[in-house]
Design an enzyme around this catalytic site. Structure first.
Site, PDB file in Angstrom:
ATOM      1  CB  SER A  82     -10.834  -4.036  -4.691  1.00 13.70           C
ATOM      2  OG  SER A  82     -10.802  -4.676  -5.948  1.00 13.70           O
ATOM      3  CG  ASP A 119     -12.671   3.132  -0.560  1.00  7.97           C
ATOM      4  OD1 ASP A 119     -11.733   2.408  -0.946  1.00  7.97           O
ATOM      5  OD2 ASP A 119     -12.850   3.436   0.627  1.00  7.97           O
ATOM      6  CG  HIS A 160     -15.790  -3.764   3.814  1.00  2.00           C
ATOM      7  ND1 HIS A 160     -14.690  -3.897   2.999  1.00  2.00           N
ATOM      8  CD2 HIS A 160     -15.305  -3.656   5.071  1.00  2.00           C
ATOM      9  CE1 HIS A 160     -13.586  -3.867   3.727  1.00  2.00           C
ATOM     10  NE2 HIS A 160     -13.934  -3.733   4.994  1.00  2.00           N
ATOM     11  CG  ASP A 216      -7.878   2.727  -2.205  1.00  2.68           C
ATOM     12  OD1 ASP A 216      -6.851   2.292  -1.657  1.00  2.68           O
ATOM     13  OD2 ASP A 216      -9.034   2.472  -1.811  1.00  2.68           O
ATOM     14  CE  LYS A 270     -17.318  -4.621  -4.522  1.00  2.00           C
ATOM     15  NZ  LYS A 270     -16.136  -5.043  -3.763  1.00  2.00           N
ATOM     16  CD  GLU A 319      -6.853   3.369   2.340  1.00  2.00           C
ATOM     17  OE1 GLU A 319      -6.854   2.883   1.193  1.00  2.00           O
ATOM     18  OE2 GLU A 319      -7.170   2.728   3.358  1.00  2.00           O
ATOM     19  CB  ILE A 337      -3.644  -1.756  -2.060  1.00  2.00           C
ATOM     20  CG1 ILE A 337      -2.255  -1.971  -2.673  1.00  2.00           C
ATOM     21  CG2 ILE A 337      -4.417  -3.088  -2.059  1.00  2.00           C
ATOM     22  CD1 ILE A 337      -1.483  -3.140  -2.079  1.00  2.00           C
ATOM     23  CG  ASP A 338     -10.549  -0.260  -3.304  1.00  2.00           C
ATOM     24  OD1 ASP A 338     -10.788   0.013  -2.114  1.00  2.00           O
ATOM     25  OD2 ASP A 338     -11.434  -0.564  -4.123  1.00  2.00           O
ATOM     26  NE  ARG A 341     -18.616   0.577  -0.574  1.00  2.00           N
ATOM     27  CZ  ARG A 341     -17.634  -0.289  -0.353  1.00  2.00           C
ATOM     28  NH1 ARG A 341     -17.533  -1.376  -1.079  1.00  2.00           N
ATOM     29  NH2 ARG A 341     -16.746  -0.057   0.581  1.00  2.00           N
ATOM     30  CB  THR A 395      -5.663  -3.574   2.223  1.00  3.33           C
ATOM     31  OG1 THR A 395      -5.491  -2.305   1.602  1.00  3.33           O
ATOM     32  CG2 THR A 395      -4.339  -4.016   2.810  1.00  3.33           C
ATOM     33  CG  ASP A 431      -1.906  -1.086   1.318  1.00  2.00           C
ATOM     34  OD1 ASP A 431      -3.114  -0.827   1.259  1.00  2.00           O
ATOM     35  OD2 ASP A 431      -1.474  -2.252   1.448  1.00  2.00           O
TER      36      ASP A 431
HETATM   37  N1  LIG Z   1     -16.940  -0.713   7.623  1.00  3.45           N
HETATM   38  C1  LIG Z   1     -16.771  -0.480   6.330  1.00  3.45           C
HETATM   39  N2  LIG Z   1     -17.836  -0.352   5.526  1.00  3.45           N
HETATM   40  C2  LIG Z   1     -17.688  -0.128   4.219  1.00  3.45           C
HETATM   41  N3  LIG Z   1     -16.494  -0.038   3.601  1.00  3.45           N
HETATM   42  C3  LIG Z   1     -15.417  -0.163   4.368  1.00  3.45           C
HETATM   43  C4  LIG Z   1     -15.481  -0.402   5.763  1.00  3.45           C
HETATM   44  N4  LIG Z   1     -14.231  -0.490   6.237  1.00  3.45           N
HETATM   45  C5  LIG Z   1     -13.420  -0.309   5.183  1.00  3.45           C
HETATM   46  N5  LIG Z   1     -14.144  -0.116   4.062  1.00  3.45           N
HETATM   47  C6  LIG Z   1     -13.687   0.185   2.727  1.00  3.45           C
HETATM   48  O1  LIG Z   1     -13.936  -0.883   1.841  1.00  3.45           O
HETATM   49  C7  LIG Z   1     -12.866  -0.930   0.932  1.00  3.45           C
HETATM   50  C8  LIG Z   1     -12.745  -2.293   0.321  1.00  3.45           C
HETATM   51  O2  LIG Z   1     -13.675  -2.357  -0.685  1.00  3.45           O
HETATM   52  P1  LIG Z   1     -14.795  -3.448  -0.741  1.00  3.45           P
HETATM   53  O3  LIG Z   1     -15.715  -3.310   0.387  1.00  3.45           O
HETATM   54  O4  LIG Z   1     -15.390  -3.291  -2.083  1.00  3.45           O
HETATM   55  O5  LIG Z   1     -13.965  -4.772  -0.673  1.00  3.45           O
HETATM   56  S1  LIG Z   1     -14.318  -6.096   0.072  1.00  3.45           S
HETATM   57  O6  LIG Z   1     -15.004  -6.922  -0.900  1.00  3.45           O
HETATM   58  O7  LIG Z   1     -15.161  -5.916   1.205  1.00  3.45           O
HETATM   59  O8  LIG Z   1     -13.023  -6.597   0.472  1.00  3.45           O
HETATM   60  C9  LIG Z   1     -11.706  -0.602   1.790  1.00  3.45           C
HETATM   61  O9  LIG Z   1     -10.706  -0.058   0.984  1.00  3.45           O
HETATM   62  P2  LIG Z   1      -9.162  -0.350   1.369  1.00  3.45           P
HETATM   63  O10 LIG Z   1      -8.941   0.189   2.759  1.00  3.45           O
HETATM   64  O11 LIG Z   1      -8.485   0.483   0.319  1.00  3.45           O
HETATM   65  O12 LIG Z   1      -8.922  -1.798   1.234  1.00  3.45           O
HETATM   66  C10 LIG Z   1     -12.224   0.433   2.754  1.00  3.45           C
HETATM   67  O13 LIG Z   1     -12.016   1.750   2.337  1.00  3.45           O
HETATM   68 MG   LIG Z   2     -10.204   1.363  -0.642  1.00  5.61          MG
HETATM   69 MG   LIG Z   3      -6.590   1.172   0.172  1.00  3.22          MG
HETATM   70 MG   LIG Z   4      -7.389   0.729   3.701  1.00  2.00          MG
END
Ligand SMILES: Nc1ncnc2c1ncn2[C@@H]1O[C@H](COP(=O)(O)OS(=O)(=O)O)[C@@H](OP(=O)(O)O)[C@H]1O
Ligand SMILES: [Mg+2]
Ligand SMILES: [Mg+2]
Ligand SMILES: [Mg+2]
Length: 407
Positions: free
Chosen positions: A315, A344, A291, A192, A318, A129, A194-195, A332, A197, A104
């Protein structure tokens, strides 16, 4: 030498361009000036034509798109290398308990470095991020050295930039150039690094997501998805272990969405699905139940008569998959109290809309990226094609009301 040139973040509004660029004639090739010149044109006409061309190219984001593709591709190379041989010591936990890895940080520093290198005449504002806070602590020095070595190795094997090695201080500064707040005036890159992670750590899907805001509007987006198969991942497609993976989606406002293999093979234009009957639709949602409310998505899908099971992947991959028609809907619905961030969704949003799709909140409003780093959305985010959106909005409204009244 190069890294010492990393510019200090500027908050000066950058854009002098009109707000609504006209559609381009073509992509991905830049417009050729030579092809437009004609010996039979009078000097006045040539001047007028050139003025028109320069006006046209000042409305385009070709240069920025080229830089963004280069930056995201190099970051993808770094991430792939780390994911292949991920060490326990590469994974850390942030203050909000979410994971962050050396990849990241490496990806963020690399993207910041490449954008500044490729666009030296533009002031640079980046909303990203990660920040360097934890890496500046005494016990993080080994990690910082590992990140720095990863970046230097990636730059050296690519060979595009003649730089002496980056120092750890250069890396910290490059990461921190992502501290901009964004907003409604000027240009801001949104990253982002790494979206997904969690998906990255699991060995699954993730994306490097980079977008450009101009006057609060997303004008270009690039999504590098190193683990996404080049062929469909829809619910009705058989996954083959022989599938080649690694997709780069890119869009520029008014010019459509393209996908190309991360190995550099030529791009193809992509479109969202044309299906009109919601019973034939399949839908994407977050892999992580924390999420997004999976129960609400399945209530909506049931109302729409969707038969296919949900496709759960991590991520903004999708959005990429939806832009090429692998599925018809992305739902979502974060749990109460969570605020969505622009990084995101910015790149994913333009990738889908330029492929003919629609991205709104649960109330049908378009996402507003002009308010700083947060996105204020009503209940959640929904994505589909134009034909299915009215039925989807109705099903979402009814399901949300039913859930609320049952509480
Ligand atoms: N509680 C909660 N609710 C909603 N979203 C959240 C939450 N916590 C984190 N995140 C964000 O979700 C990003 C990951 O994307 P996704 O939700 O599409 O991925 S996943 O399928 O659930 O892994 C993830 O992105 P990254 O941190 O870049 O991985 C977060 O920004
Ligand atoms: Mg993200
Ligand atoms: Mg990220
Ligand atoms: Mg993150």
């Amino acid at each position: 030498m190069a890294i010492n040139c990393l510019r200090v973040l500027s908050k000066i509004p950058l854009s002098t361009k009109p707000k609504s660029p006209k559609p381009h004639l073509s992509l991905p090739q830049p417009l050729s000036l030579c092809g437009r010149r004609s010996a039979s044109l009078s000097l006045g006409v040539v001047a007028a034509v050139e003025a028109g061309i320069s006006h046209f190219s000042s409305m385009s984001y070709d240069k920025e798109l080229h830089a963004a593709k280069k930056a995201a591709s190099l970051a993808a190379t770094l991430c792939q290398k780390v994911q292949k041989e991920l060490l326990k010591s590469d994974i850390h936990s942030k203050s909000d308990k979410s994971p962050v890895t050396v990849a990241d940080y490496g990806s963020q520093a690399l993207v910041s470095f490449v954008l500044e290198r490729e666009l030296p005449t533009e002031s640079f504002s980046l909303v990203a991020e990660e920040d360097s806070g934890d890496l500046r602590k005494d016990d993080a020095q080994e990690t910082l050295q590992r990140i720095t070595a990863l970046i230097n190795d990636t730059l050296a094997s690519d060979g595009s930039y003649t730089v002496s090695s980056l120092t750890t201080e250069d890396v910290l500064r490059a990461i921190d150039s992502g501290k901009s707040e964004g907003g409604s005036s000027g240009r801001h890159w949104v990253l982002d690094p790494i979206d997904g992670t969690k998906g990255f750590v699991r060995g699954d899907q993730y994306a490097i997501a980079l977008a450009l805001l101009d006057e609060g509007k997303v004008v270009l987006g690039v999504l590098a998805c190193p683990n996404l198969p080049l062929t469909s991942i829809g619910s009705d497609t058989k996954h083959s272990s022989h599938n080649r993976v690694g997709c780069l989606f890119f869009s520029q406002i008014g010019s459509g969405t393209y996908m190309q293999p991360l190995d550099g093979s030529p791009p193809v234009k992509v479109h969202v699905t044309a299906i009109e009957n919601s019973e034939e639709a399949s839908f994407f949602e977050s892999f992580e139940a924390a999420h997004s409310k999976h129960d609400l998505s399945s209530a909506i899908a049931k109302k729409l008569g969707v038969k296919a099971p949900p496709v759960r992947i991590d991520s903004q991959a999708k959005y990429g998959a939806l832009s090429r028609g692998d599925g018809a809907i992305y739902l979502r619905f974060p749990h109460k109290g969570y605020r969505e961030k622009i990084w995101d969704h910015a790149a994913g949003c333009i990738v889908v809309t330029e492929a003919g799709g629609v991205v709104t909140d649960a109330g049908g409003k378009p996402l507003d990226f002009s308010k700083g780093k947060y996105l204020d959305v009503d209940t959640g985010i929904i994505v589909t094609n134009q034909k299915l959106m009215p039925a989807l909005l109705k099903a979402v409204k009814e399901s949300v009301e039913e859930k609320t009244s049952s509480l």
